[in-house]
Design a protein around this motif. Sequence first.
Motif, PDB file in Angstrom:
ATOM      1  N   TYR A   1       0.865  -1.184   0.000  1.00 14.93           N
ATOM      2  CA  TYR A   1       0.000   0.000   0.000  1.00 14.93           C
ATOM      3  C   TYR A   1       0.895   1.226   0.000  1.00 14.93           C
ATOM      4  O   TYR A   1       1.882   1.302   0.739  1.00 14.93           O
ATOM      5  N   SER A   2       0.559   2.162  -0.850  1.00 15.31           N
ATOM      6  CA  SER A   2       1.297   3.424  -0.868  1.00 15.31           C
ATOM      7  C   SER A   2       0.349   4.556  -1.201  1.00 15.31           C
ATOM      8  O   SER A   2      -0.635   4.383  -1.928  1.00 15.31           O
ATOM      9  N   GLN A   3       0.647   5.723  -0.657  1.00 19.33           N
ATOM     10  CA  GLN A   3      -0.140   6.929  -0.916  1.00 19.33           C
ATOM     11  C   GLN A   3       0.798   7.994  -1.463  1.00 19.33           C
ATOM     12  O   GLN A   3       1.817   8.314  -0.855  1.00 19.33           O
ATOM     13  N   HIS A   4       0.443   8.530  -2.604  1.00 20.80           N
ATOM     14  CA  HIS A   4       1.267   9.508  -3.303  1.00 20.80           C
ATOM     15  C   HIS A   4       0.514  10.827  -3.370  1.00 20.80           C
ATOM     16  O   HIS A   4      -0.647  10.877  -3.792  1.00 20.80           O
ATOM     17  N   ASN A   5       1.180  11.874  -2.979  1.00 23.65           N
ATOM     18  CA  ASN A   5       0.604  13.209  -3.000  1.00 23.65           C
ATOM     19  C   ASN A   5       1.523  14.093  -3.840  1.00 23.65           C
ATOM     20  O   ASN A   5       2.621  14.449  -3.412  1.00 23.65           O
TER      21      ASN A   5
ATOM     22  N   SER B   1      -3.898   6.603  -4.134  1.00 23.59           N
ATOM     23  CA  SER B   1      -3.519   5.469  -3.289  1.00 23.59           C
ATOM     24  C   SER B   1      -3.395   4.240  -4.160  1.00 23.59           C
ATOM     25  O   SER B   1      -4.206   4.025  -5.068  1.00 23.59           O
ATOM     26  N   ASP B   2      -2.391   3.431  -3.886  1.00 21.96           N
ATOM     27  CA  ASP B   2      -2.124   2.240  -4.670  1.00 21.96           C
ATOM     28  C   ASP B   2      -2.186   1.015  -3.768  1.00 21.96           C
ATOM     29  O   ASP B   2      -1.455   0.929  -2.778  1.00 21.96           O
ATOM     30  N   TYR B   3      -3.051   0.084  -4.092  1.00 26.68           N
ATOM     31  CA  TYR B   3      -3.166  -1.186  -3.375  1.00 26.68           C
ATOM     32  C   TYR B   3      -2.774  -2.286  -4.356  1.00 26.68           C
ATOM     33  O   TYR B   3      -3.350  -2.372  -5.446  1.00 26.68           O
TER      34      TYR B   3
ATOM     35  N   LEU C   1      12.029 -10.684  -8.255  1.00 27.01           N
ATOM     36  CA  LEU C   1      11.139  -9.944  -9.127  1.00 27.01           C
ATOM     37  C   LEU C   1       9.705 -10.238  -8.701  1.00 27.01           C
ATOM     38  O   LEU C   1       9.295 -11.401  -8.652  1.00 27.01           O
ATOM     39  N   LEU C   2       8.952  -9.186  -8.377  1.00 26.90           N
ATOM     40  CA  LEU C   2       7.579  -9.358  -7.919  1.00 26.90           C
ATOM     41  C   LEU C   2       6.636  -8.499  -8.759  1.00 26.90           C
ATOM     42  O   LEU C   2       6.417  -7.311  -8.456  1.00 26.90           O
ATOM     43  N   PRO C   3       6.085  -9.048  -9.841  1.00 26.06           N
ATOM     44  CA  PRO C   3       5.036  -8.322 -10.559  1.00 26.06           C
ATOM     45  C   PRO C   3       3.835  -8.128  -9.653  1.00 26.06           C
ATOM     46  O   PRO C   3       3.536  -8.975  -8.814  1.00 26.06           O
ATOM     47  N   ALA C   4       3.142  -7.039  -9.839  1.00 26.98           N
ATOM     48  CA  ALA C   4       2.037  -6.715  -8.940  1.00 26.98           C
ATOM     49  C   ALA C   4       0.811  -6.261  -9.736  1.00 26.98           C
ATOM     50  O   ALA C   4       0.932  -5.536 -10.731  1.00 26.98           O
ATOM     51  N   ILE C   5      -0.334  -6.723  -9.288  1.00 25.65           N
ATOM     52  CA  ILE C   5      -1.600  -6.224  -9.807  1.00 25.65           C
ATOM     53  C   ILE C   5      -2.065  -5.138  -8.853  1.00 25.65           C
ATOM     54  O   ILE C   5      -2.325  -5.403  -7.676  1.00 25.65           O
ATOM     55  N   GLY C   6      -2.147  -3.917  -9.351  1.00 28.31           N
ATOM     56  CA  GLY C   6      -2.427  -2.788  -8.475  1.00 28.31           C
ATOM     57  C   GLY C   6      -3.764  -2.128  -8.762  1.00 28.31           C
ATOM     58  O   GLY C   6      -4.160  -1.952  -9.927  1.00 28.31           O
ATOM     59  N   PHE C   7      -4.464  -1.769  -7.711  1.00 29.86           N
ATOM     60  CA  PHE C   7      -5.702  -0.993  -7.797  1.00 29.86           C
ATOM     61  C   PHE C   7      -5.400   0.410  -7.323  1.00 29.86           C
ATOM     62  O   PHE C   7      -4.877   0.603  -6.219  1.00 29.86           O
ATOM     63  N   LYS C   8      -5.714   1.391  -8.165  1.00 31.53           N
ATOM     64  CA  LYS C   8      -5.396   2.780  -7.835  1.00 31.53           C
ATOM     65  C   LYS C   8      -6.657   3.602  -7.706  1.00 31.53           C
ATOM     66  O   LYS C   8      -7.566   3.502  -8.526  1.00 31.53           O
ATOM     67  N   LYS C   9      -6.664   4.408  -6.681  1.00 30.96           N
ATOM     68  CA  LYS C   9      -7.760   5.342  -6.460  1.00 30.96           C
ATOM     69  C   LYS C   9      -7.145   6.730  -6.396  1.00 30.96           C
ATOM     70  O   LYS C   9      -6.366   7.040  -5.505  1.00 30.96           O
ATOM     71  N   SER C  10      -7.486   7.574  -7.360  1.00 36.68           N
ATOM     72  CA  SER C  10      -6.807   8.861  -7.501  1.00 36.68           C
ATOM     73  C   SER C  10      -7.779  10.025  -7.402  1.00 36.68           C
ATOM     74  O   SER C  10      -8.960   9.915  -7.746  1.00 36.68           O
ATOM     75  N   LYS C  11      -7.253  11.136  -6.943  1.00 36.39           N
ATOM     76  CA  LYS C  11      -8.007  12.382  -6.874  1.00 36.39           C
ATOM     77  C   LYS C  11      -7.186  13.473  -7.543  1.00 36.39           C
ATOM     78  O   LYS C  11      -6.032  13.703  -7.183  1.00 36.39           O
TER      79      LYS C  11
END
Length: 380
Positions: free
Chosen positions: A233-237, A265-267, A289-299
């Motif tokens: 989980y990460s939050q980018h501003n 926010s990236d999950y 190496l860890l490929p990731a499926i990410g769900f992003k919620k952006s504003k």
Amino acid sequence: MNARTLCLLCILILYFSAACAQEIKNDTLMQDNKRVLITLTDGIATTVRHTGRKIRKVGKEFNAIDTTFISPNLYNLAFMLEHSSWYEHYRLGGNSDNGAQNLNFAPNANFKLGVYFGWRWIFLGYSFDVKDIFGGHKNKSKKTEMALNLYSSKFGVDLYWRKTGSDFKIRSYSGFDLSNSVKNQDFDGFQSKIKGLNAYWIFNYKRFSYPAAYSQSTNQRKSAGSFMAGFSYSQHNISFDWKKLPEGIRQQLNSTLRFNRVKYSDYSINVGYGYNWVFAKNCVANFSLLPAIGFKKSKIDDNNPESGSEVKHNWIKDINFDLITRAGVVYNDSKYFVGASLVAHTYDYKKENFSLTNFFGTLRVYVGFNFWKKKEYRNK
């Protein structure tokens, strides 16, 4: 003896009798309170001892290893000095009736010095930019980073918080008709804050040691690999003052890129593989190496006069593929260690008319030592 004297005598006798009774009662109450206090204290002590045994038992279960492949950590504490180099890159893309436009921002790679202390599973440290020592950021906002790491044989957790400075540059661009190039021109209208966590589970934890390559708390004695799965989980501003762009770009900038702030926010769920290669005594190299499926919620906060309102909030949700890459090499003889590691994250976010790609990586070079040997290893 007259009646008055007899009456006074009776009163005195009754007074002293009552006083003695009260003293006996108080003494009995004190004894009862002492017994209750002793019982309560014994109960608390028993609970603490029981809890301690449970914690130690759980700790042993989480750190169970095959000693043929992995040597356990012999010490309680660790001290480490670290030199790290951060690199980050942001790409903004927008489509409109006039075509596609792209802007790429990145600062120069910055160098930090860090001091870290470790206690068994936990590593806590603080780092600062080398330029701050020599006044290289007098007129720029400072970069800050804090991290907390927890490692065991079965799983690991990384918590981090970092704030970039305002020393970005326009690295490249496309979709603009400019008479003069603005490539590598300073741009102080871009800044980002990132906070988040990474948690991962190691399946072949008894033979494969992730901490051996990244936290120096164990030693890999024989080469081994493992599948891994995790959650991030990460939050980018991100702050973007497009009005500070060079005039030629600003005049041609399409409406989708005229925003003030992106907060997303990236999950993500990560599944990958890691391998420890023991190429010499006390030396191990790791690559995962860890490929990731990410769900992003952006504003997105839009401050575009063409939108008809001063501030407009656009919520965007999407699913994309991300990537986490780790590589490291370390020498560790249980007492002293030295090594280097690279951790890179790529976050990709795309919609029909807007895209954002965020890449940041850290190269660490460190040296340190372990101390305060564990009780069970002091006579060995």
